[in-house]
Design an enzyme around this catalytic site. Structure first.
Site, PDB file in Angstrom:
ATOM      1  N   CYS A 106      48.616 113.388  48.774  1.00 25.78           N
ATOM      2  CA  CYS A 106      47.894 112.374  49.534  1.00 25.78           C
ATOM      3  C   CYS A 106      47.678 111.229  48.562  1.00 25.78           C
ATOM      4  O   CYS A 106      46.846 111.333  47.668  1.00 25.78           O
ATOM      5  CB  CYS A 106      46.550 112.899  50.061  1.00 25.78           C
ATOM      6  SG  CYS A 106      45.652 111.600  50.934  1.00 25.78           S
ATOM      7  N   CYS A 109      43.954 109.786  48.831  1.00 24.59           N
ATOM      8  CA  CYS A 109      42.772 110.556  48.414  1.00 24.59           C
ATOM      9  C   CYS A 109      43.161 112.012  48.154  1.00 24.59           C
ATOM     10  O   CYS A 109      43.767 112.303  47.131  1.00 24.59           O
ATOM     11  CB  CYS A 109      41.644 110.421  49.420  1.00 24.59           C
ATOM     12  SG  CYS A 109      42.141 110.527  51.155  1.00 24.59           S
ATOM     13  N   SER A 110      42.835 112.917  49.047  1.00 25.68           N
ATOM     14  CA  SER A 110      43.051 114.336  48.736  1.00 25.68           C
ATOM     15  C   SER A 110      43.340 115.169  49.976  1.00 25.68           C
ATOM     16  O   SER A 110      43.084 116.362  49.984  1.00 25.68           O
ATOM     17  CB  SER A 110      41.797 114.886  48.050  1.00 25.68           C
ATOM     18  OG  SER A 110      40.688 114.737  48.931  1.00 25.68           O
ATOM     19  N   CYS A 111      43.869 114.541  51.050  1.00 29.30           N
ATOM     20  CA  CYS A 111      44.055 115.273  52.311  1.00 29.30           C
ATOM     21  C   CYS A 111      45.055 116.419  52.160  1.00 29.30           C
ATOM     22  O   CYS A 111      46.104 116.263  51.548  1.00 29.30           O
ATOM     23  CB  CYS A 111      44.559 114.327  53.397  1.00 29.30           C
ATOM     24  SG  CYS A 111      43.458 112.943  53.678  1.00 29.30           S
TER      25      CYS A 111
HETATM   26 FE    FE Z   1      43.475 112.112  51.554  1.00 28.05          FE
END
Ligand code: FE
Length: 201
Positions: A106, A109-111
């Site tokens: 991602c 971010c961190s999905c």
């Molecule tokens: Fe994310």
């Protein structure tokens, strides 16, 4: 409350800020302790990579299920009882082949599809991984211990809020014929992100 307030010279500590937020929530009849307890339970008991491992083990052993997984990942996950949050509108299963290796990131971010493959590892959230796996994926994978031959193409997939991915690793040839339960044990979170292979595969 007074000791929790910030003055112009000094920021309140993290603990003071947490206390302040908790007391505001409690004053409005909300129960932050219960919500936090519930979140811990979800993270540790429900959102575990074993869910994704069960999906992949089924796909390896049942060609019709594999086809359904590749067509509509979210529906195939639901078939085995695995829910995804409503805002995870799509689960796309990315099939590795002898000539193609998939890896997910991602960049924003961190999905991840966290209810299926587990919460993202710290390195997945790191700016270094998010930037470099796109620009120099082969090098990054090699640094992480996955040295792919030049004949294997690498595809990098950038997760969005509504589209989540899981990599379907190749089944190690030495495990052909294993029962599904035994296969589940060898499938790792890292292999479903696409930064590791399984066993000697
Ligand atoms: Fe994310």
């Amino acid at each position: 409350m007074d000791e929790n307030r910030m003055n112009s010279n000094k920021l309140a500590s993290v603990e003071q800020r947490i206390d302040a937020i908790q007391s505001v929530l409690q004053a409005r009849g909300l129960e932050p302790d219960v919500a936090i307890e519930k979140a811990f339970h979800l993270a540790e008991e429900d959102w575990i990579p074993r869910n994704g491992a069960r999906i992949i083990a089924r796909a390896w052993t049942d060609p019709a299920y594999r086809q359904r997984l590749l067509t509509n990942g979210k529906a195939a996950a639901a078939e085995l009882g695995f829910d995804m949050p409503p805002h995870h509108r799509y689960l796309v299963a990315l099939e590795n082949t002898p000539n193609l290796h998939n890896v997910i990131v991602c960049t924003l971010c961190s999905c991840t599809a966290f209810s299926i493959i587990g919460l993202p590892p710290d390195w997945y959230k790191d700016l270094e991984y998010r930037a470099r796996v796109v620009r120099e994926s082969r090098t990054v994978l090699k640094e992480m211990g996955l040295d792919l031959p030049a004949t294997i193409e690498i595809k990098v997939w950038d997760t969005t809020t509504d589209t989540r991915y899981m990599v379907v690793p190749n089944q190690p040839p030495e495990t052909i014929g294993w029962p599904e339960d035994k296969l589940v044990d060898i499938i790792t979170k890292e292999s479903m992100i696409g930064v590791a292979r399984l066993m000697g595969n």
